[in-house]
Design a protein around this motif. Structure first.
Motif, mmCIF file in Angstrom:
data_model
loop_
_atom_site.group_PDB
_atom_site.id
_atom_site.type_symbol
_atom_site.label_atom_id
_atom_site.label_comp_id
_atom_site.label_asym_id
_atom_site.label_seq_id
_atom_site.Cartn_x
_atom_site.Cartn_y
_atom_site.Cartn_z
ATOM 1 N N GLY B 133 37.484 46.667 46.526
ATOM 2 C CA GLY B 133 38.022 46.187 45.258
ATOM 3 C C GLY B 133 39.493 45.830 45.347
ATOM 4 N N ALA B 134 40.261 46.636 46.064
ATOM 5 C CA ALA B 134 41.690 46.393 46.183
ATOM 6 C C ALA B 134 41.986 45.267 47.166
ATOM 7 C CB ALA B 134 42.398 47.669 46.608
ATOM 8 N N MET B 135 41.056 45.004 48.090
ATOM 9 C CA MET B 135 41.282 43.950 49.096
ATOM 10 C C MET B 135 40.930 42.556 48.581
ATOM 11 S SD MET B 135 39.495 45.556 52.477
ATOM 12 C CE MET B 135 39.873 44.250 53.681
ATOM 13 N N MET B 136 40.035 42.507 47.574
ATOM 14 C CA MET B 136 39.429 41.223 47.225
ATOM 15 C C MET B 136 40.344 40.343 46.365
ATOM 16 S SD MET B 136 36.777 42.353 44.226
ATOM 17 C CE MET B 136 37.366 42.756 42.580
ATOM 18 N N THR B 137 40.045 39.038 46.352
ATOM 19 C CA THR B 137 40.644 38.167 45.366
ATOM 20 C C THR B 137 39.535 37.777 44.397
ATOM 21 O OG1 THR B 137 41.792 36.108 44.952
ATOM 22 C CG2 THR B 137 40.252 36.102 46.761
ATOM 23 N N THR B 138 39.913 37.559 43.126
ATOM 24 C CA THR B 138 38.869 37.251 42.140
ATOM 25 C C THR B 138 38.606 35.759 42.032
ATOM 26 O OG1 THR B 138 40.619 37.342 40.518
ATOM 27 C CG2 THR B 138 39.227 39.290 40.724
ATOM 28 N N GLU B 139 39.413 34.982 42.773
ATOM 29 C CA GLU B 139 39.219 33.532 42.701
ATOM 30 C C GLU B 139 38.157 33.120 43.708
ATOM 31 O OE1 GLU B 139 43.143 33.338 43.465
ATOM 32 O OE2 GLU B 139 43.771 33.396 41.371
ATOM 33 N N VAL B 140 36.913 33.005 43.220
ATOM 34 C CA VAL B 140 35.810 32.773 44.129
ATOM 35 C C VAL B 140 34.997 31.559 43.675
ATOM 36 C CG1 VAL B 140 34.784 34.729 42.912
ATOM 37 C CG2 VAL B 140 33.587 33.785 44.849
ATOM 38 N N ALA B 141 34.560 30.764 44.658
ATOM 39 C CA ALA B 141 33.773 29.575 44.355
ATOM 40 C C ALA B 141 32.380 30.010 43.908
ATOM 41 C CB ALA B 141 33.689 28.677 45.586
ATOM 42 N N MET B 142 32.071 29.777 42.635
ATOM 43 C CA MET B 142 30.858 30.320 42.038
ATOM 44 C C MET B 142 30.172 29.208 41.237
ATOM 45 S SD MET B 142 30.964 33.547 39.435
ATOM 46 C CE MET B 142 32.293 34.451 40.163
ATOM 47 N N ILE B 143 28.883 28.987 41.464
ATOM 48 C CA ILE B 143 28.182 27.978 40.663
ATOM 49 C C ILE B 143 26.868 28.539 40.157
ATOM 50 C CG2 ILE B 143 29.183 25.898 41.694
ATOM 51 C CD1 ILE B 143 26.905 25.802 43.642
ATOM 52 N N GLY B 144 26.374 27.980 39.051
ATOM 53 C CA GLY B 144 25.115 28.419 38.485
ATOM 54 C C GLY B 144 23.944 27.980 39.350
ATOM 55 N N ASP B 145 22.859 28.751 39.339
ATOM 56 C CA ASP B 145 21.752 28.450 40.245
ATOM 57 C C ASP B 145 20.903 27.274 39.792
ATOM 58 O OD1 ASP B 145 20.735 29.795 38.122
ATOM 59 O OD2 ASP B 145 19.556 31.236 39.288
ATOM 60 N N ALA B 146 21.164 26.767 38.567
ATOM 61 C CA ALA B 146 20.341 25.671 38.061
ATOM 62 C C ALA B 146 20.976 24.295 38.286
ATOM 63 C CB ALA B 146 20.066 25.882 36.571
ATOM 64 N N LEU B 147 22.148 24.249 38.944
ATOM 65 C CA LEU B 147 22.835 22.972 39.146
ATOM 66 C C LEU B 147 22.184 22.148 40.249
ATOM 67 C CD1 LEU B 147 26.642 23.892 39.021
ATOM 68 C CD2 LEU B 147 25.221 22.920 37.215
ATOM 69 N N THR B 148 22.396 20.808 40.178
ATOM 70 C CA THR B 148 21.978 19.941 41.274
ATOM 71 C C THR B 148 23.130 19.830 42.265
ATOM 72 O OG1 THR B 148 22.841 17.997 40.178
ATOM 73 C CG2 THR B 148 20.539 18.552 39.747
ATOM 74 N N VAL B 149 22.823 19.300 43.440
ATOM 75 C CA VAL B 149 23.850 19.143 44.467
ATOM 76 C C VAL B 149 25.012 18.312 43.930
ATOM 77 C CG1 VAL B 149 24.336 18.041 46.677
ATOM 78 C CG2 VAL B 149 22.285 19.442 46.412
ATOM 79 N N ARG B 150 24.706 17.211 43.249
ATOM 80 C CA ARG B 150 25.750 16.324 42.757
ATOM 81 C C ARG B 150 26.652 17.060 41.764
ATOM 82 N NH1 ARG B 150 24.722 10.756 41.748
ATOM 83 N NH2 ARG B 150 22.563 11.304 41.252
ATOM 84 N N LYS B 151 26.031 17.740 40.803
ATOM 85 C CA LYS B 151 26.799 18.474 39.793
ATOM 86 C C LYS B 151 27.636 19.572 40.428
ATOM 87 C CE LYS B 151 25.050 17.603 35.313
ATOM 88 N NZ LYS B 151 23.840 17.911 34.560
ATOM 89 N N ALA B 152 27.042 20.238 41.413
ATOM 90 C CA ALA B 152 27.765 21.328 42.073
ATOM 91 C C ALA B 152 29.023 20.793 42.746
ATOM 92 C CB ALA B 152 26.861 22.008 43.097
ATOM 93 N N ILE B 153 28.875 19.652 43.447
ATOM 94 C CA ILE B 153 30.040 19.097 44.143
ATOM 95 C C ILE B 153 31.087 18.621 43.143
ATOM 96 C CG2 ILE B 153 30.807 17.161 45.568
ATOM 97 C CD1 ILE B 153 28.530 17.661 47.395
ATOM 98 N N ASP B 154 30.621 18.016 42.039
ATOM 99 C CA ASP B 154 31.555 17.605 40.981
ATOM 100 C C ASP B 154 32.360 18.802 40.501
ATOM 101 O OD1 ASP B 154 30.877 15.040 41.048
ATOM 102 O OD2 ASP B 154 29.771 14.982 39.137
ATOM 103 N N GLU B 155 31.656 19.889 40.196
ATOM 104 C CA GLU B 155 32.307 21.064 39.645
ATOM 105 C C GLU B 155 33.292 21.653 40.652
ATOM 106 O OE1 GLU B 155 30.650 25.233 37.997
ATOM 107 O OE2 GLU B 155 29.817 23.427 37.057
ATOM 108 N N LEU B 156 32.858 21.706 41.901
ATOM 109 C CA LEU B 156 33.721 22.284 42.931
ATOM 110 C C LEU B 156 34.973 21.459 43.145
ATOM 111 C CD1 LEU B 156 31.166 23.491 45.567
ATOM 112 C CD2 LEU B 156 32.778 24.893 44.291
ATOM 113 N N SER B 157 34.837 20.127 43.143
ATOM 114 C CA SER B 157 36.016 19.316 43.421
ATOM 115 C C SER B 157 37.020 19.438 42.272
ATOM 116 C CB SER B 157 35.632 17.862 43.697
ATOM 117 O OG SER B 157 35.023 17.303 42.564
ATOM 118 N N ARG B 158 36.564 19.809 41.077
ATOM 119 C CA ARG B 158 37.500 20.094 39.985
ATOM 120 C C ARG B 158 38.203 21.426 40.210
ATOM 121 N NH1 ARG B 158 33.873 17.994 36.468
ATOM 122 N NH2 ARG B 158 32.978 20.027 36.028
ATOM 123 N N GLU B 159 37.436 22.439 40.663
ATOM 124 C CA GLU B 159 37.976 23.793 40.761
ATOM 125 C C GLU B 159 38.677 24.091 42.079
ATOM 126 O OE1 GLU B 159 35.109 26.808 40.125
ATOM 127 O OE2 GLU B 159 34.540 26.093 38.135
#
Lengths: 457, 457
Positions: B133-159
């Motif tokens: 817990g003390a070692m971790m960072t909370t900024e983690v790449a996280m996506i919902g399991d219902a997304l499509t590849v295209r949507k996932a990449i869109d979301e990631l490139s924003r974040e």
């Protein structure tokens, strides 16, 4: 603990040659766990199981087998199947493996590999062990500096399968000279402007290593600059490979083990403890044990010089080990603190004045503490009437005064020697401990007897 | 070596308050090198330079400053500017920093931070030191399991900008429970089928750690499974953070340093050697020095028991240190080999029979070697006519025979004790060395005197 949970089932499937279930077993879990469940199987049986996984997965599970099992499989199983497996393994791991395979078998395997993989192996084998060249893999994400973002991503998504990591993408010119680096993250965020040139996105101040750099330099650079991977260039600054963080972590572990062994006066083992033959163990330990024996001979000479006084005041004998070990322990503490501080960059050679001053003070504080304990012990151990030296006024001060001086000298010599070795360009971790032990032992005896003669005169 | 190459120029630019050149200085090099060139500057001056870099770069250069300089800057510079900087630093590093800042200053800074960063800090501060817990960072790449590849990449490139790494992208359900993982590489290669669901690409057999797991478990898992990063879940299996490889490398280095210090009988230092006060050093070393002193007292008692014999055969005294150090060195070698082999997983507790057998044989081989040397030394050192025990037939065998027995007993006890501690659930690295030293010293004296009495009788 060997994981034997699935062993009976696995043996049954093998006996029945049940392809479907064996295939299921290989694909169901993380490859590392699959390998774990096969720990109890012989090399030949493990390979029979693996043959039911497709090539990519087979290679992944194989990578998690213990080194000895990997070698056993390579040496005993069907040559052409092994060649197919080897062709798929990352170039750096493959060279590490073949390094331990019998040369005659390597010669049989090489012609079965695709021409470019074979060239790769012959090239990587030329780099000496423990250099960046031997650590690197040649499969590196590399794009021309004239590409656009869109083209770069197209090219990468075609190549990505064969690459070990695409965290960093290296940008090279026509002659494959390294020009810059762009992270996969930066490339992704630039998807909005697909016609931008990669050249305009890249970072140009690069941290690199050369093929001939020692592995310590690689680990130090990766740790210092917090890199995920570091590019390796040849003498003409051409990008020839990449060293990824997992190889760095392996190298770190190996360095830590070797440092621990060196500080316990064992020449670093090349294989694991269990795989090292008794003769090698004997040799790796015997060399340093002999060196330490020779330094201990000087303490014997010193004691011989004082033999007359020791027999005259017999109670002095009792405290010889106590005094020598206190000085030795104090010196060992200082040497280790200084060596670890030098390794982590916490101190520099130029700090030597402050370090000596600190060790002098801490030595006096520690010596003073032990002197109080030593006074009580000496009083208690020599209460009997047979200890005639009690007619001397100062006798209760011999042990405490000696302890203060010995512990302080131990601390100072324990910090001076590593700094001196570093100054002379030697590895402080390798040389310091035997020397500190030898120096502090002789000092201990000379100080003890000098104090005793002065106070009991 | 402090890098003073640009110091005069930097001081001049600061004196002139030359914004343009200071900005150039900050942007021209890799942030780690920029930080290096500022090593000679005081905290206040370093901050004056940094203020000419834009926020992102300012934070990057700041991250490469030595820890002490970072703390000094946070404690002395303008609170709102510092808050702006802190808001931009990765959550795990920020908590590490604030841990060492004076609590009153932390209280002043907290209200100046954005609400969600403030909540983050308060949450992370609750995890005990050296846990996942003390070692971790909370900024983690996280996506919902219902997304499509295209949507996932869109979301990631924003974040992607705000994330520390996107090597692994974690797939979670509505309740933020971790369901799977997909590598950035896999996502990129799937760009050809943009409507595929992320759920169908992901790996579901995940290696995770829990917030309360100790840091050694984290480093062991990352090394074992060759991971670039490991996800951290809470007690409800919800994804709360990620530990990246740079934190793992830092933890590895710290573990290696602490192990080295422990094996030299120093309680691990929390800060660097130079930052540790003399009183703390005194305490951290004094505790173990006292423990070792107490074990050495037993050797004094043993010697006292044999005082009469030692005075009668005075030449025996000369070889006490030689014999004790040979036994101690042999024990120390064995203990270190066993401890490192246990750490790297090369041996298991169940191998104990084979280990003892190996140590017994190697001990005899080493003892035999030293016995030959010991025979020569004993002969040479006691040639003089004053050594009346030479009338005994067997006297030349006392030292060699003792050496064989002492070195062998050292090797066996050096391997038994770490295995025993491990079996009892104690850390073998912490406890073994003082005990091995104590046991082998007492054994050495008892064996020496027993052999002497038997042969000289």
């Amino acid at each position: 603990m060997v994981n034997t949970l699935f062993l009976p089932e696995l043996r049954e499937m093998l006996a029945e040659n049940n392809s479907f279930e064996l295939h299921e077993f290989c694909t169901a879990l993380h490859p590392a766990r699959t390998a774990e469940f096969m720990e109890g199987l012989e090399a030949a049986d493990s390979w029979s199981v693996l043959r039911h996984a497709d090539l990519k997965l087979r290679e992944e599970i194989f990578a998690y087998f213990p080194h000895e099992k990997q070698i056993a499989i390579i040496q005993t199983q069907d040559r052409s199947e092994i060649a197919e497996l080897l062709a798929d393994i990352a170039a750096d791991d493959r060279v590490d493996l073949l390094h331990d395979v019998q040369p005659t078998i390597v010669e049989e395997l090489l012609p079965l590999l695709p021409a470019d993989e074979r060239r790769e192996i012959l090239k990587l084998r030329e780099y000496p062990e423990n250099t960046a060249g031997a650590m690197m893999t040649t499969e590196v994400a590399m794009i021309g500096d004239a590409l656009t973002v869109r083209k770069a991503i197209d090219e990468l998504s075609r190549e990505a399968e064969h690459l070990e990591t695409i965290y960093y993408i290296y940008v090279v010119d026509r002659d494959q000279r390294l020009r810059g680096v762009v992270t996969a993250r930066r490339l992704l965020t630039a998807l909005g402007k697909p016609d931008k040139l990669v050249r305009d996105l890249m970072d140009i101040d690069l941290i690199v290593v050369h093929t001939s750099d020692p592995s310590q330099e690689v680990t130090a650079k990766v740790a210092k600059y917090d890199l995920h991977a570091i590019p390796v260039v040849d003498d003409h600054e051409r990008l020839v490979g990449i060293i990824t963080h997992d190889d760095v972590i392996d190298a770190f572990r190996q360095e830590a083990t070797e440092d621990a062994q060196r500080s316990a006066a064992v020449a670093p083992l090349e294989a694991g403890y269990m795989q090292t033959s008794l003769l090698t163990l004997w040799w790796k330990r015997g060399v340093w044990l002999t060196v330490l024996f020779v330094t201990a001979m000087f303490t014997a000479s010193a004691l011989r010089y004082y033999e007359g006084q020791l027999i005259r005041w017999g109670w002095l004998i009792i405290f010889i080990p106590l005094i020598m070990s206190s000085g030795g322990n104090s010196g060992n503490q200082s040497a280790t603190l200084i060596i670890t501080a030098l390794t982590t960059g916490n101190i520099k050679l130029s700090d030597w004045r402050r370090i000596l001053w600190r060790e002098l003070l801490v030595g006096l504080m520690l010596g003073g503490m032990l002197a109080v304990a030593g006074f009580c012990v000496a009083w208690f151990q020599t209460m009997g009437p047979e200890h005639k030296s009690h007619s001397y006024v100062w006798w209760p001060l011999v042990v405490p005064l000696t302890l203060v001086l010995v512990v302080t000298c131990g601390a100072v010599s324990g910090s001076v020697l590593p700094l001196l070795f570093k100054r002379l360009g030697l590895d402080p971790a390798l040389m310091s401990n035997p020397f500190v032990a030898g120096v502090s032992d002789i000092l201990a005896i000379v100080i003890y007897m000098t104090v005793a003669v002065l106070l009991l005169r």
